[in-house]
Scaffold this active site. Sequence first.
Site, PDB file in Angstrom:
ATOM      1  N   ASP A 110      12.523  25.406 -65.027  1.00 52.93           N
ATOM      2  CA  ASP A 110      11.087  25.392 -64.714  1.00 52.93           C
ATOM      3  C   ASP A 110      10.650  24.196 -63.882  1.00 52.93           C
ATOM      4  OD1 ASP A 110      11.342  23.257 -66.430  1.00 52.93           O
ATOM      5  OD2 ASP A 110      10.401  24.253 -68.139  1.00 52.93           O
ATOM      6  N   GLU A 132      18.036  30.791 -67.477  1.00 54.42           N
ATOM      7  CA  GLU A 132      16.996  30.507 -68.476  1.00 54.42           C
ATOM      8  C   GLU A 132      15.677  31.163 -68.047  1.00 54.42           C
ATOM      9  OE1 GLU A 132      16.712  26.426 -70.702  1.00 54.42           O
ATOM     10  OE2 GLU A 132      14.876  26.614 -69.532  1.00 54.42           O
ATOM     11  N   GLU A 146       5.211  23.398 -65.658  1.00 50.46           N
ATOM     12  CA  GLU A 146       6.429  24.194 -65.866  1.00 50.46           C
ATOM     13  C   GLU A 146       6.168  25.668 -66.157  1.00 50.46           C
ATOM     14  OE1 GLU A 146       5.871  21.232 -67.274  1.00 50.46           O
ATOM     15  OE2 GLU A 146       7.493  19.909 -66.603  1.00 50.46           O
ATOM     16  N   HIS A 223       7.925  12.758 -73.747  1.00 51.43           N
ATOM     17  CA  HIS A 223       7.553  12.341 -72.382  1.00 51.43           C
ATOM     18  C   HIS A 223       6.850  13.429 -71.609  1.00 51.43           C
ATOM     19  CE1 HIS A 223      10.716  14.683 -70.356  1.00 51.43           C
ATOM     20  NE2 HIS A 223      11.463  14.381 -71.385  1.00 51.43           N
ATOM     21  N   ARG A 225       4.092  15.526 -69.822  1.00 46.06           N
ATOM     22  CA  ARG A 225       2.863  15.168 -69.121  1.00 46.06           C
ATOM     23  C   ARG A 225       1.612  15.473 -69.955  1.00 46.06           C
ATOM     24  NH1 ARG A 225       2.879  15.302 -63.165  1.00 46.06           N
ATOM     25  NH2 ARG A 225       5.054  15.813 -63.466  1.00 46.06           N
ATOM     26  N   HIS A 256      11.757   7.403 -72.269  1.00 46.07           N
ATOM     27  CA  HIS A 256      11.778   7.905 -70.885  1.00 46.07           C
ATOM     28  C   HIS A 256      11.201   6.827 -69.956  1.00 46.07           C
ATOM     29  CE1 HIS A 256      10.820  10.635 -67.521  1.00 46.07           C
ATOM     30  NE2 HIS A 256      11.705  11.460 -68.051  1.00 46.07           N
TER      31      HIS A 256
END
Length: 389
Positions: A110, A132, A146, A223, A225, A256
Site C-alpha cells: 500500500d 497482498e 495507504e 509510527h 501518520r 521509528h
Amino acid sequence: MVEARNPASTHANKKTILTLFGTRPEIIKLAPVIWALEKHSDIWRSVVVSSSQHTDLLRPFIRDLKINVDHDLAVMTPGQTPNAVLSRVVEAIEPIFLKEKPDLIIVQGDTTTATAGALAGFYARIPVAHVEAGLRTGDRYSPFPEEMNRRLISQLADLHFAATEENIKILLSEGIKKESIVLTGNPVVDALHHILKNSRCSETLTNFLESTKGKRLLVLTTHRRENFGQVMSSHLKALRKFTERHQDIELVFPVHPNPSVRAVVNSEFANIERIHCLDPLEYVDFLHLLSNAWLIASDSGGVQEEAPSLGKPLLVLRDTTERPEVLACGVGRLVGHSGERLGEMLEAAIDDQSWFDTVVKTKNPFGKGDAGERISSAISSYFATHKNS
Ligand code: UDP
C-alpha cells in the site's frame, strides 16, 4: 545506478519480471517472491528495482535478505510528500521499462512506491501483479494514504495475490475478476521463518535479552501518520503508567526515525525506569525480540501478521484494521485511539493468562510460509493463459 545483471537481449526465452519496492515492509514481503523467481531462473529473468522511498531504514534489510538491486531510483528527499514520491517514481521508472522491457511488474502492499509502480506499469501497458491484495479498512482516510493506495492498485493490477479468503471476498465485491485472483498467503510468513531459521541475533540484543530474563517484555512499535500527536501521546502515557505500576514489566520500543514520533517519545518516555527506547532494529533482531515478547503493542501492519506467526498476543494501536483476521483468530485486540482504553486493556491482559495460552495454539491466518513459490507458479499460469502477453 547499478547495471542490470542480465541484459534483456540475451534472455529471449524467459519472461522478465520486474519487482519494485521502496520501504521496509515491501522488501520484507517481496524478498520471498524474488527468491522464488531467482530459484526458477530457467523461466524468469528477475529485475529488482528499489525506489529508495526510504533509505536508512531499507538498506540493512536489502543486505540481510540478500537482495541484489539492479536499479536504484534514489527518489528520497528530506521532508518528502506522497505527491513528490509518486511523481519521482513514475518519472524515474520509465527509462528502466524501456531498457529492461519487463513482461510483468510486481508491486506489494500500500505504499506510494507501489501505487506509482502500478500506475506507470498501466500507462506502459505492462501487466501489473499486486502482492497482498484485497486488504481494506473501509475508511478512505485510515490508514492514510495507504487505504486509498490499495484501492487504486487493485484497479490498476492485472493479477491479485490475496493472503486470505477474506481478501478475496473484498476483491470480488469490488468487481475484480475471479480468474485474476490467486490465494497465496502472505510472504511475510516465508520471510519470518527463513530469517529465524538462518540468522542469529546480534550480541547487543542477546545481552539485552539476558539482562531482562524472567521479566515480562512488552514490545512497542508505533509510527502511523494518523497516530501522530495527541493519539500517540495518550498511548505512550498509558504505557508509561502501566510500566511504572508493574515492576516486572520491561518496555522495549524500537523508535521509528520520523521526527513526529521522536518528539512524542522525548516528551513521554525520557529517562523512565524499565522503558528502553532503541533505534529501529534490523529484521533479525526485531524478530528475535518479538519471539521473546510477553505482549506486543503496535500500529504496524506487518507486525499484525508476525504476531500470529509467532504465537504472541497483540494490542493493535489503531481504530481500524485492514487485517480483521488477526482479531478474528483471537491473537489481536483492537485498542483504538484512546490511551485510557489502552490502559484498561493492558491491565486486563496481565490478569488474563487464558489469552496467552490460546494465542500460542492459534493457526496462522496469513498462511504457511510458501507464498513466494505460490506467486511464482501463479505467474507461470498467468502467462500460460495469456500467451500473447
Ligand atoms: N520492523 C523491523 N524493525 C523494527 C520495527 C519493525 O524489522 O525496529 C519490521 C517488522 O517486523 C515488520 C515491518 O518492519 O515486518 C513493519 O514495517 P512498518 O511498521 O514500517 O510498516 P507496515 O507493516 O505498517 O506497513
